[in-house]
Design an enzyme around this catalytic site. Structure first.
Site, short mmCIF file in Angstrom:
data_model
loop_
_atom_site.label_atom_id
_atom_site.label_comp_id
_atom_site.label_asym_id
_atom_site.label_seq_id
_atom_site.Cartn_x
_atom_site.Cartn_y
_atom_site.Cartn_z
N ASP A 50 -8.41 -7.09 0.11
CA ASP A 50 -7.52 -7.85 1.17
C ASP A 50 -7.62 -7.37 1.80
OD1 ASP A 50 -6.94 -5.03 0.73
OD2 ASP A 50 -6.05 -4.68 2.45
N GLN B 246 -11.15 7.63 -5.36
CA GLN B 246 -11.69 8.17 -3.65
C GLN B 246 -13.10 9.22 -4.79
OE1 GLN B 246 -10.60 8.13 -1.38
NE2 GLN B 246 -9.04 6.86 -1.67
N ASP C 226 0.84 -0.79 0.07
CA ASP C 226 -0.23 0.05 -0.17
C ASP C 226 0.39 0.80 0.09
OD1 ASP C 226 0.81 0.05 2.49
OD2 ASP C 226 -0.86 0.21 3.68
N SER C 227 0.36 2.69 -0.12
CA SER C 227 1.08 2.90 -0.78
C SER C 227 1.93 3.77 1.41
CB SER C 227 0.33 4.16 -0.50
OG SER C 227 -0.71 5.03 0.24
N GLY C 228 1.48 3.52 2.03
CA GLY C 228 1.40 3.85 3.62
C GLY C 228 0.83 4.89 4.23
N GLY C 229 -0.63 6.16 3.47
CA GLY C 229 -1.11 7.12 3.52
C GLY C 229 -1.92 6.58 4.48
N PHE C 230 -2.67 5.67 4.32
CA PHE C 230 -4.26 5.31 5.88
C PHE C 230 -3.14 4.93 6.77
CE2 PHE C 230 -6.71 2.21 7.09
CZ PHE C 230 -7.78 2.44 6.82
N CYS D 1 -12.97 -29.27 5.71
CA CYS D 1 -12.10 -27.98 4.98
C CYS D 1 -10.58 -28.89 5.23
CB CYS D 1 -12.05 -27.11 6.01
SG CYS D 1 -10.74 -26.53 6.15
N ASP E 58 -2.97 8.69 -2.08
CA ASP E 58 -4.26 9.09 -2.10
C ASP E 58 -3.96 9.48 -0.88
OD1 ASP E 58 -4.30 6.33 -0.57
OD2 ASP E 58 -6.14 6.39 -1.57
N CYS F 219 -7.75 -28.42 10.48
CA CYS F 219 -9.05 -29.22 10.16
C CYS F 219 -8.46 -30.66 9.74
CB CYS F 219 -9.66 -28.71 9.14
SG CYS F 219 -10.53 -27.12 9.74
N CYS G 28 -7.67 -28.18 4.98
CA CYS G 28 -6.30 -27.82 5.84
C CYS G 28 -5.81 -28.27 6.51
CB CYS G 28 -6.80 -25.91 6.57
SG CYS G 28 -7.20 -26.05 7.89
N GLY H 131 -11.08 4.31 -0.56
CA GLY H 131 -12.04 5.22 0.56
C GLY H 131 -13.60 3.88 0.40
N HIS I 226 -6.24 -22.00 9.45
CA HIS I 226 -7.14 -22.09 8.73
C HIS I 226 -8.25 -21.13 8.24
CE1 HIS I 226 -12.09 -23.43 8.54
NE2 HIS I 226 -12.26 -22.53 9.69
#
Lengths: 414, 429
Positions: free
Chosen positions: A291, A214, A117-121, A329, A171, A334, A331, A241, A359
């Protein structure tokens, strides 16, 4: 470079389109199937480190590690792309060190794709004293109190050092619950910052830069932003956003508006979305990538994701429950451990968290694989109906926003 | 009684220099064995700390015996009773021998709660008092392959009176007799082995009495209790163990509780100890450290010469490692304190160190990650730090035991001792 090789291997009928994309960026998107009813699509997204099958959920490895899971385990679960956070990694261990370690891939020894990510958030959400100006985001380092400016150029420079396969533009993030002129200002600034980010990218041949749409919850602003940003030559787009506490009715309308105006031949990444029902609905609305920290964070509190919702392993009712978390499942957790054992292990060792984390990642990735499979096989609408039935005990429990959103793409739930 | 019985085959017995052999016939079907000197696999409730089966299985040559403790298990008695199939199955341990001890060697219990008829263990929910009946009921639900009998080991504090020490020997013998009585009558424990516990604090006479009396009972082996790190210095420990093992039959294994430091392990092996608990790598992991001591005594000049110490780095190492704890120092009360067998990856100097923890180490951590990454994981409090350190420390520690057996087999114990005790200076090589 790797992308060029992948492109060469592509089938011939799509050759001309691919070539055009390839020359511009180390990314190729091949649409494998489109749902004839909804806006959903299944694609092969070729990135420098491997091909990503979309729709895809990308687990978040904030500080260059996915909470307690080794990279081999993550690979074993079939993960093709995961996230790193520029803000955290830029602070510790810092871009210089990571560059010396041959990028974030080398530092954490992850052989597949990375998105940063950009780091802004984080700056706006984590750091109290941050101030946004045209120059960038100013903030005080929580580690040494020094004033730092995160400009679009700085963000890209850090992400260039990290060497991620997909970088996000800086952003101007405004909480999705804010209204008024600030939203418009942030949208316009995000467009200007996108241009600065594009100009600052030192590795356009190796690292893809995604724009972030945005405009808050205002359809007109979103539309303006879409018009402007889609004129830029970027390899992919994110819808930003959202997923910040807004009404779900507003959320899905902004998502569908965005996918309506985004180019068909580029990937669409819906940021911060990870609940199962949101994933399925937003795939139907035409998103490819997602994500969210939720599945891994909630795992550490003992919450296991299952097709019928979630299961709180630490609750007393599971103390003598000798079934696996989800009997269907596949995994590693499980296949070996019962709810009762995990319940007890939570009192003795951190490995209990790792078991549930494994899991939950398996759950997310399996869900997306099933979604993709159903799109490819032309039965996505049926998949959605079955999925909803399993997740909710009755029709009355269906969230109305999901019903509306699905209706907007011709899916009626009986 | 079932056919399979634990038996110790000794290949070499060096007078005042250790025993080399194989413990055979382990497990219900008797197909498992364990080389001695050796150690058990330390776990929290059947799980090697921080590790899932995936990460654990990256390690080769793990011991075939897994240790669990009643301090972890006691509070789950009801659950295990309902489960019925025993702890190994409950914990998803497929192919291992299960040894059940009373206390967690890495979590010393508070004192003052032991009575004539009871001992206490501390679980996540607090203290649980065990009578012999409850202790044995637990063993029936755990269904281990072997377990230690109930014991009063409260003699490790300074200034424990002779009277208290004598009492602990008496009580422990009485507990053993009671345990054996229940054991022999219970169908569930058929074929399960019992280790008698030796007490006696730091009083030779009591140590000998405890050993003699316990040896008279039908036990499969012996747990040496009350000699743990912090309770007693190594010279006295060596003296006591040397003396008391003379009272024990040659053909039964001796497990020393609460000792894990490599220097102490070496001394105790020479004194006649066969088995150890492997909690030490866990303690090292918890303080953000990695085991790096050298135990390589191979004659291959290329391998032997791979770690030339650099004087400059050596000095730096001494600065942070604190005073070197020589063999025999009694500055050991705090087991959380770093020893000179390890490096602290939290140290700033590793932030840009792109070497593996130990050059040439074949563990998953060393093959895939660098010191700089471990440093980052530690300073950012990431859970993966514990996972990776535990993998390496476990591999390194079990590698040390392998080297120890090789050294005994080839008469090179002295060389190994020199390597381990002095070779600590080669960390930075």
């Amino acid at each position: 470079m790797a992308a060029a090789i992948e492109c060469g291997a592509d089938s011939e009928n799509n050759m001309s389109l691919k070539k055009a994309v390839c020359e511009a960026s180390p990314l190729a998107l091949r649409i494998i199937a489109e749902c004839p009813v909804t806006k959903a699509r299944a694609c092969d997204l070729t990135l420098p480190h491997c091909v990503v099958s979309t729709p895809v959920f990308m687990p978040v490895g904030t500080q260059g590690t996915l909470k307690g899971i080794t990279v081999d385990q993550l690979e074993g679960l079939g993960c093709q792309i995961c996230l790193g956070n520029t803000y955290h990694l830029g602070m510790r261990p810092g871009p210089d060190l990571i560059e010396e370690a041959k990028g974030l891939h080398g530092f954490m020894n992850w052989k597949r794709n990375l998105l940063t990510d950009s780091g802004g958030f984080q700056m706006v959400s984590l750091v109290e004293l941050s101030e946004v100006t045209e120059e960038g985001v100013k903030f005080k380092s929580p580690y040494d109190g020094k004033e730092i400016l995160l400009s679009p150029e700085k963000s890209i420079s850090i992400q260039n050092s990290l060497g991620s396969d997909i970088m996000m533009q800086l952003d101007d993030v405004v909480s999705s619950t804010v209204t008024g002129p600030r939203v418009e200002e942030a949208m316009h600034r995000s467009i200007r910052w996108l241009d600065r980010c594009i100009a600052a990218n030192k590795n356009p041949d190796k690292q893809n830069l995604f724009a972030i749409i945005q405009g808050g919850l205002n359809a007109e602003l979103r539309k303006t932003c879409l018009d402007e940003m889609t004129q830029r030559d970027v390899p992919g787009f994110a819808i930003g956003g959202l997923s910040g506490g807004e009404e779900k009715d507003d959320f899905w309308r902004m998502v569908t508006l965005s996918t309506d105006h985004l180019p068909r031949d580029k990937p669409r990444y819906l940021m911060g979305v990870g609940y199962a029902v949101d994933l399925v609905v937003c795939v139907a609305l035409g998103c490819d990538m997602f994500d969210c920290v939720f599945p891994t964070r909630t795992a550490r509190f003992g919450s296991a994701l299952v097709p019928w919702g979630s299961l709180q392993v630490k609750h007393k009712q599971y103390a003598k429950d000798f079934q696996p978390i989800d009997p269907d499942c596949q995994c590693p957790t499980c296949k070996r451990h019962s709810r009762a054992y995990l319940h007890a292990l939570f009192k003795s060792d951190t490995a209990a968290m790792h078991h549930v984390t494994i899991h939950n990642i398996a759950y997310q990735l399996t869900l997306m694989r099933s979604v993709r499979q159903s799109i490819v096989e032309g039965r996505f609408p049926e998949f959605i109906r079955t999925f909803m039935k399993r997740l909710f005990s009755s029709r009355e429990q269906y969230p109305s926003w999901a019903v509306d959103a699905l209706a907007s793409v011709n899916i009626t739930l009986e | 009684m079932a056919g399979s019985r634990m038996r110790l085959e000794l290949n070499r017995v060096i007078q005042g220099g250790g025993r080399l052999g194989v413990l055979k016939g382990l497990g219900r079907t008797g197909q498992h064995s364990l080389e001695i000197p050796g150690c058990l696999l330390y776990t929290h409730f059947g799980t090697v700390p921080h590790l899932t089966q995936d990460t654990l299985q990256t390690l080769s040559d793990l011991p075939s015996v897994t240790q669990v403790t009643l301090s972890n298990i006691a509070e789950h008695q009801e659950v295990l009773e309902e489960f019925k199939d025993g702890f190994w199955k409950f914990a998803g341990l497929h192919d291992t021998v299960l040894y059940c001890s009373l206390h967690d060697p890495a979590a010393p219990s508070p004192t003052g709660y032991t009575t004539n008829k009871t001992v206490s263990v501390w679980g996540s929910g607090g203290r649980i008092e065990l009578t012999v009946d409850k202790f044995m009921a637990l063993q029936k639900t755990v269904k281990p392959d072997w377990y230690q009998s109930m014991a009063d080991g409260e003699t490790w504090q300074n200034n424990t009176s002779r009277k208290r020490v004598r009492k602990s020997v008496d009580r422990t013998l009485a507990h053993l007799d009671e345990c054996l009585l229940v054991h022999q009558k219970s169908k569930e424990l058929e074929g399960v082995e019992v280790f008698g516990v030796l007490e006696g604090g730091d009083i030779l006479e009591e140590r000998l009495r405890s050993a003699r009396e316990t040896a008279k009972r039908p036990v499969a082996g012996f747990c040496l209790d009350g000699l743990q790190t912090g309770a007693i210095d190594q010279d006295l420990r060596t003296q006591l163990i040397t003396a008391l093992t003379k009272e024990l039959p040659e053909d039964k294994p001796r497990l020393l509780q609460g000792v894990g430091r490599p220097d102490e392990v070496l001394a105790c092996v020479e004194a006649g100890v066969d088995l150890f608990e492997s909690f030490f790598p866990f303690q090292v992991t918890e303080r953000g450290c990695a085991l790096v001591f050298s135990f390589d005594i191979s004659p291959d000049p290329e391998r032997a010469g791979r770690a030339p110490p650099k004087v400059l780095e050596l000095d730096k190492e001494r600065d942070t490692a604190g005073e070197r704890q020589q063999n025999g120092d009694l500055n050991l009360d705090d087991q959380t304190q770093m020893t000179s067998f390890e490096i602290s990856l939290k140290d700033k100097r590793y932030h840009d160190d792109f070497r593996p923890l130990v050059e040439g180490c074949g563990c998953y951590c060393c093959k895939n990650h660098q010191r700089a990454y471990l440093h980052h994981l530690l300073v950012t409090n990431e859970l993966l730090a514990g996972v990776l350190l535990m993998i390496h420390n476990t591999a390194h520690y079990h590698g040390f035991f392998g080297a120890l057996r090789d050294a005994l087999a080839t008469d090179k114990l002295d060389l190994l001792k020199r390597r381990v005790l002095r070779g600590r200076e080669d960390f930075e090589g």
